[in-house]
Design an enzyme around this catalytic site. Structure first.
Site, PDB file in Angstrom:
ATOM      1  N   LYS A  34       1.440 -69.519 -20.250  1.00  0.00           N
ATOM      2  CA  LYS A  34       2.642 -70.165 -20.782  1.00  0.00           C
ATOM      3  C   LYS A  34       3.886 -69.416 -20.306  1.00  0.00           C
ATOM      4  CE  LYS A  34       2.449 -67.509 -25.095  1.00  0.00           C
ATOM      5  NZ  LYS A  34       2.501 -67.577 -26.571  1.00  0.00           N
ATOM      6  N   TYR A 251      31.605 -50.805 -19.039  1.00  0.00           N
ATOM      7  CA  TYR A 251      32.281 -51.437 -20.167  1.00  0.00           C
ATOM      8  C   TYR A 251      32.156 -50.595 -21.437  1.00  0.00           C
ATOM      9  CZ  TYR A 251      32.789 -55.765 -17.493  1.00  0.00           C
ATOM     10  OH  TYR A 251      33.130 -56.698 -16.545  1.00  0.00           O
TER      11      TYR A 251
END
Length: 355
Positions: A34, A251
């Protein structure tokens, strides 16, 4: 061309399946593919795991794709059918749906498949996610056996803590006690249970993570288990900065140097699938040697400590996870799971397929 790349090994998946089979005894194996085979690509997994006894997927689309690729083995639909309109495709594609709520019974009763199908009955043994209550096992099993168009029934459950100290006994024993009288085949083992708890081996085991070369455990590495990583995420250093004591990088300036140091900028960020929440100290390989990330991960870049890597510079190879750096090690440092890292590989990352 931007240097980031995922190398995915077909041979490693085949090897890991052989390892799974060595633990499985007489149980047959559904290879769980999956979520695009946990980020590895459904087509690649189909080839790497071709020797599996069956495949397990989430959706009809995934199952149909496998059939179009030539898969002839049984295909299990882990969440079953989502409406009566999916019954006919199940019969046409010879899929085995998992039934876990009464509505699915009603759909099958009203619109029985023209060709009888195998079904799995899922029981909730304590995870409290999907499944019929164990206390209703007799009525549920009887109803399933009487459904028109049902060729056979297998019982199943799923473990919540097979990869933890609590183990499986608290779920397995009630499950086996309740369903023992039905004389039906059963399935319970995921990767962790398959590797550690042979008493969970019923007719079918459902390994997933281990097939891609990652360990489900915190106390046993993939290498110790004999597994090989199927995915290696790699890139290069594309810039080098020199920081003075007190200067920050990235950042929010979450990392500030305590002394003069060199910092490498790597072409990989959260838009490539690397976790943004991975903070300073997440392990990373530079030129084949261990280092650490620094500061906040950006969309397209992250920073790495070159203090102990005098030989590293622009163009130096970097491994984010995979060969030499287990994905579960990176995941643990980043406060997540190897499942999430593998499944999050972005479509923009080029893939190099290896034998």
């Amino acid at each position: 061309m931007r240097p980031i790349q995922a190398r995915i090994s077909i041979g490693a998946m085949a090897h890991n399946l052989r390892v799974a089979r060595s633990y499985a005894g007489a149980a047959r194996l559904f290879a769980v593919v999956k979520a695009n085979a946990y980020g590895h690509g459904l087509s690649r997994a189909r080839r790497g795991l071709a020797a599996a006894d069956g495949f397990a997927v989430l959706t009809l689309e995934e199952a149909a794709n496998l059939r179009q690729m030539g898969v002839e083995q049984p295909i299990l639909l882990l969440e079953g059918i989502f409406g009566a309109d999916e019954i006919a495709p199940c019969a046409e594609l010879e899929l085995w749906p998992v039934l876990h709520h009464a509505g699915q019974f009603d759909w099958l009763r009203r619109q029985p498949p023209v060709r009888p199908i195998q079904v799995f009955l899922k029981f909730d043994s304590g995870m409290h996610r999907l499944g019929f209550p164990l206390a209703e096992h007799a009525a549920v099993a009887a109803r399933a056996r009487n459904l028109p168009g049902v060729a056979g029934v297998t019982l199943m459950t799923h473990f919540a803590q097979a990869d933890e100290g609590a183990g499986v006994d608290w779920q397995l024993q009630p499950f086996l006690h309740e369903v023992a009288g039905h004389g039906l085949p059963w399935s319970s083992a995921n990767s962790a249970a398959l590797l550690r708890y042979p008493e969970t081996l019923g007719a079918w085991a459902r390994p997933g993570l281990m097939l891609y070369g990652a360990s489900p455990f915190t106390d046993a590495s993939a290498e110790l288990l004999g597994l090989r990583p199927a995915m290696t995420l790699q890139s290069e250093i594309i810039g080098v900065q020199s920081l003075q004591a007190g200067e920050g990088v990235g950042y929010s300036q979450l990392f500030r140097a305590k002394r003069p140091m060199r910092v490498g900028v790597v072409a990989c960020g959260y838009a490539d699938g690397y976790p943004r929440h991975a903070l300073t100290g997440t392990p990373i390989l530079v030129n084949g040697r261990m280092s650490r990330t620094l500061g906040r991960v950006s969309m397209d870049m992250l920073c790495v400590d070159l203090s102990e890597h005098a030989d590293a510079g622009i163009g130096s190879p970097v491994v984010l996870w995979g060969e030499g750096l287990p994905v579960e090690t990176v995941a643990a440092a980043a406060g997540t799971s190897s499942y999430e890292l593998l499944c999050a590989l972005a479509a923009r990352v080029p893939v190099l397929e290896m034998d």
